[in-house]
Design a protein around this motif. Structure first.
Motif, PDB file in Angstrom:
ATOM      1  N   ILE A 373     122.495  11.895  19.504  1.00  0.00           N
ATOM      2  CA  ILE A 373     122.682  12.707  19.221  1.00  0.00           C
ATOM      3  C   ILE A 373     122.933  13.707  20.092  1.00  0.00           C
ATOM      4  N   VAL A 374     120.953  13.993  19.826  1.00  0.00           N
ATOM      5  CA  VAL A 374     120.178  14.646  21.119  1.00  0.00           C
ATOM      6  C   VAL A 374     120.724  14.277  22.563  1.00  0.00           C
ATOM      7  N   MET A 375     121.147  13.462  22.819  1.00  0.00           N
ATOM      8  CA  MET A 375     121.432  13.158  24.373  1.00  0.00           C
ATOM      9  C   MET A 375     123.008  12.928  24.421  1.00  0.00           C
ATOM     10  N   VAL A 376     123.677  13.423  23.272  1.00  0.00           N
ATOM     11  CA  VAL A 376     125.343  13.343  23.427  1.00  0.00           C
ATOM     12  C   VAL A 376     125.488  15.140  23.600  1.00  0.00           C
ATOM     13  N   ILE A 377     124.480  15.644  22.829  1.00  0.00           N
ATOM     14  CA  ILE A 377     124.791  17.123  23.179  1.00  0.00           C
ATOM     15  C   ILE A 377     124.052  17.507  24.033  1.00  0.00           C
ATOM     16  N   CYS A 378     123.013  16.830  24.624  1.00  0.00           N
ATOM     17  CA  CYS A 378     122.919  17.704  26.278  1.00  0.00           C
ATOM     18  C   CYS A 378     124.064  17.237  27.076  1.00  0.00           C
ATOM     19  N   VAL A 379     124.811  16.134  26.801  1.00  0.00           N
ATOM     20  CA  VAL A 379     125.884  16.513  27.869  1.00  0.00           C
ATOM     21  C   VAL A 379     127.755  16.815  27.114  1.00  0.00           C
ATOM     22  N   ILE A 380     127.082  17.385  26.055  1.00  0.00           N
ATOM     23  CA  ILE A 380     128.451  18.090  25.718  1.00  0.00           C
ATOM     24  C   ILE A 380     127.963  19.753  26.552  1.00  0.00           C
ATOM     25  N   SER A 381     126.425  20.201  26.018  1.00  0.00           N
ATOM     26  CA  SER A 381     125.969  21.182  26.493  1.00  0.00           C
ATOM     27  C   SER A 381     125.794  21.413  27.784  1.00  0.00           C
ATOM     28  N   SER A 382     125.963  20.266  28.927  1.00  0.00           N
ATOM     29  CA  SER A 382     126.139  20.956  29.521  1.00  0.00           C
ATOM     30  C   SER A 382     127.139  20.856  30.833  1.00  0.00           C
ATOM     31  N   PHE A 383     128.680  20.609  30.376  1.00  0.00           N
ATOM     32  CA  PHE A 383     130.209  20.622  30.141  1.00  0.00           C
ATOM     33  C   PHE A 383     129.694  22.520  30.706  1.00  0.00           C
ATOM     34  N   VAL A 384     129.208  23.431  30.562  1.00  0.00           N
ATOM     35  CA  VAL A 384     129.414  24.882  30.657  1.00  0.00           C
ATOM     36  C   VAL A 384     128.610  25.703  31.952  1.00  0.00           C
TER      37      VAL A 384
END
Lengths: 400, 244
Positions: A373-384
């Motif tokens: 979950i943390v890794m997925v959050i990091c990927v999504i968060s880096s989109f901005v």
């Protein structure tokens, strides 16, 4: 050349501090999960310690943990006579809170029949209860020493042994005494109260004109014997003989009036789904909120870090860098931050979980899921950050 | 390569920002050619359109009209030519030098040069070797492991020059490369560019507003209000400045 690593190496102070901050937040998320697992472990600790197949409780109740259940002790003889039953042992449960060393001292007291089962699952120091009266085995978490005395009800009880980490469904450490002692502590009245009750019964019977004095005296003795009896228990735990059919035994007992046989699986469901469901939802909600906060924080960190690098990104674009180089730099930093923060949080909880007032249980599956979950959050968060970077024009590298 | 071929050919280049009544012509009908090995300046005051001209030649800004040919390849003809990979062209054919060196702050001097090479698919070892060679040739052999923050302005600009030269581009475009330097360092940088133009047989186009820095340039284009108003030799510029 890995630009993400180079940037982190150059700004390592900022990166480490940010990762620690994020790690603390993830530590809270991990501890919440651990507390939830701990709640389940606590709730089921007594169940697992007893290894009973059936819990016979008062009819129409979900006792003895979820609801109050009182049944006569002597029903154990009838249960033992049911085909398929190997053992049946009465148990008494009560939560006790007393003053000790000037502070509230709370624990869960279990009374068990010394010839039966349901006593301490293990003795880690001292010995088990050998005498029928005034001996106690306490969970280590109670902080009591062998030989120490504790006053309960009308008597003093001596700690003769310590058991491991066993707690009640509400997280209170467990102490064991003999069933007789537990019944005394729970039901036995002091002498003044007994005299008072007898007087009241006598006075009530004296008002009945049709009773002769002899009848009245006989009735008074019998009624007093019933009201003064302590032979009540909360449950009778049953172990089946090898090969016995659980449903057959349950069906047989459920035919009797006033009793309800609950299987171990049903009792587990009552405790896990009923008693701790709200706590589970509450903790789950907290975890989701904290993960959303983590996502927002990672996004902000990555976004501001990207803003700091606008000129760098523009220069890279101007010298012909492919978008994947720039996306890789942002994404790798985000993932690395999440990775380090996760292990900081994990390490923190691993070092401190035994100091928590409630049990923390860290399960490998939970940790793996959280990591994903943390890794997925990091990927999504880096989109901005990536979106911002891709919008940077190479021309922005020009000028002062 | 044909020795008579121009490295840069710009024909009637026009760049208009905006549309309709708000349209602003930043550069109009600019025509110039630069041969390999030539050091050419575009001189003009702030807002004259010289940087716009540079960005159009540097494949950053799409020209509204006109043609741009880089090393024999037509990249713009009434807009970008289709099928041209601008990034690849910038990577392989062009080198850029900026006003404020624009070194990547978290890379050492050596890594700043290496990144330009690795982007162009050179292996790490080859890139390292080439970066060391380049920086050593620019008297920066002792600064390989230093970050830009530890370099003087002149040293940083020389690292930026090394980065621009890394892929042996046919064209080097410099935007006010001496603006952040003192006069002495500025002149040193310009002298270095002159030397490199000859040695590397690259066309170097320098945009500057400072006429003192164009000493030794082969040709100078004067830009005013978006138009190339004059093409002079170095001597003529010096003389007109003295008169002014």
């Amino acid at each position: 050349m890995n630009l993400a690593i180079r940037d982190i190496r150059y700004h390592r102070g900022r990166f480490i501090l940010t990762s620690i901050g994020l790690g603390l937040l993830l530590g809270v998320v991990i501890s919440m999960g651990g507390i939830y697992r701990g709640l389940i472990a606590d709730a089921l600790a007594i169940l697992h310690a007893n290894k009973a197949d059936i819990w016979v409780v008062q009819q129409n109740t979900n006792g003895p943990f979820a609801e109050s259940s009182r049944i006569p002790e002597d029903i154990k003889y009838r249960i033992r006579a049911v085909p398929g039953v190997a053992e049946a042992s009465p148990l008494s449960f009560q939560t006790i809170q007393i003053e000790r060393h000037g502070k509230p001292f709370r624990f869960f007291l279990i009374g068990y029949e010394m010839s039966g089962f349901g006593g301490p699952p293990e003795i880690v120091a001292g010995r088990g209860i050998r005498q029928k009266h005034y001996e106690m085995v306490a969970a280590r978490a109670m902080g009591m020493q062998i030989g120490e005395k504790i006053h309960l009800g009308l008597h003093d009880y001596t700690i003769v042994g310590l058991t491991g980490k066993i707690v009640s469904s509400s997280g209170d450490p467990v102490a064991y005494v003999s069933l007789v002692d537990a019944q005394d502590i729970q039901f036995k009245k002091d002498n003044d109260a007994i005299r008072n009750d007898r007087e009241r019964i006598g006075a009530n019977l004296a008002n009945i004109q049709t009773l002769s004095p002899a009848q009245g005296k006989y009735l008074q003795q019998n009624i007093s014997a019933i009201t003064e009896s302590t032979h009540t228990v909360n449950t009778i735990v049953v172990r089946l003989a090898p090969g016995a059919n659980l449903h057959d035994v349950q069906e047989r007992i459920s035919r009797w009036n006033h009793f309800k046989p609950i299987s171990d699986a049903e009792q587990t469901a009552i405790l896990a789904k009923g008693m701790i469901e709200k706590a589970r939802m509450q903790l789950g909600l907290f975890r989701v909120i904290l993960l959303v906060i983590s996502a927002v924080i990672i996004s902000l960190i990555i976004y501001t870090s990207t803003l700091d690098k606008i000129k760098v990104i523009a220069t890279l674009k101007l010298i012909g860098s492919q978008n994947r180089v720039i996306i890789g730099m942002i994404l790798q930093q985000s993932l690395l931050m999440g990775f380090i923060a996760y292990f900081i949080g994990y390490g923190l909880i691993l070092l401190t979980y035994e100091k928590f007032p409630r049990r923390i249980v860290l399960e490998a599956f939970d940790m793996q899921i959280l990591f994903v979950i943390v890794m997925v959050i990091c990927v999504i968060s880096s989109f901005v950050g990536i979106r911002k970077a891709l919008k940077v024009e190479p021309g922005e590298a020009l000028g002062g | 390569m044909d020795k008579n071929m121009y490295a840069i050919e710009v024909e009637r280049l026009t760049k208009i920002y905006g549309k309709g009544e708000t349209a602003v012509t930043a550069i109009a009908d600019a025509t110039l050619q630069v041969k390999p090995g030539e050091l050419v300046a575009i001189l003009g005051p702030s807002g004259s359109g010289k940087t716009t001209l540079l960005t159009c030649i540097g494949l950053i800004n799409e020209p509204t009209h006109g043609t741009v040919v880089i090393d024999g390849t037509t990249v713009a003809d009434e807009g970008w030519k289709s099928g041209i990979d601008l990034k690849r062209m910038r990577r392989e054919k062009l080198g850029f030098i900026f006003q404020a060196h624009n070194l990547i702050p978290f890379l050492t001097a050596q890594e700043n040069v290496m990144i330009a090479l690795e982007i162009n698919n050179m292996t790490k070892n080859e890139a390292k070797s080439r970066a060391t060679e380049l920086l050593t040739s620019l008297n920066l052999g002792h600064r390989l492991g230093n970050y830009p923050s530890a370099l003087s302005g002149g040293e940083a600009q020389r690292v930026a020059i090394a980065r621009a030269l890394a892929n042996k581009p046919r064209v080097i475009l410099a935007d006010e490369p001496t603006a952040a330097l003192d006069t002495e360092n500025g002149k040193n940088v310009m002298a270095l560019l002159k030397k490199l133009a000859v040695e590397n047989y690259s066309a170097i186009l320098v945009v500057t507003h400072d006429h003192r820095m164009v000493e030794g340039f082969d040709r100078i284009f004067q830009v005013n209000d978006g138009r190339i108003t004059d093409e002079k030799s170095n001597l003529e510029v010096g003389a007109s400045h003295e008169r002014g």
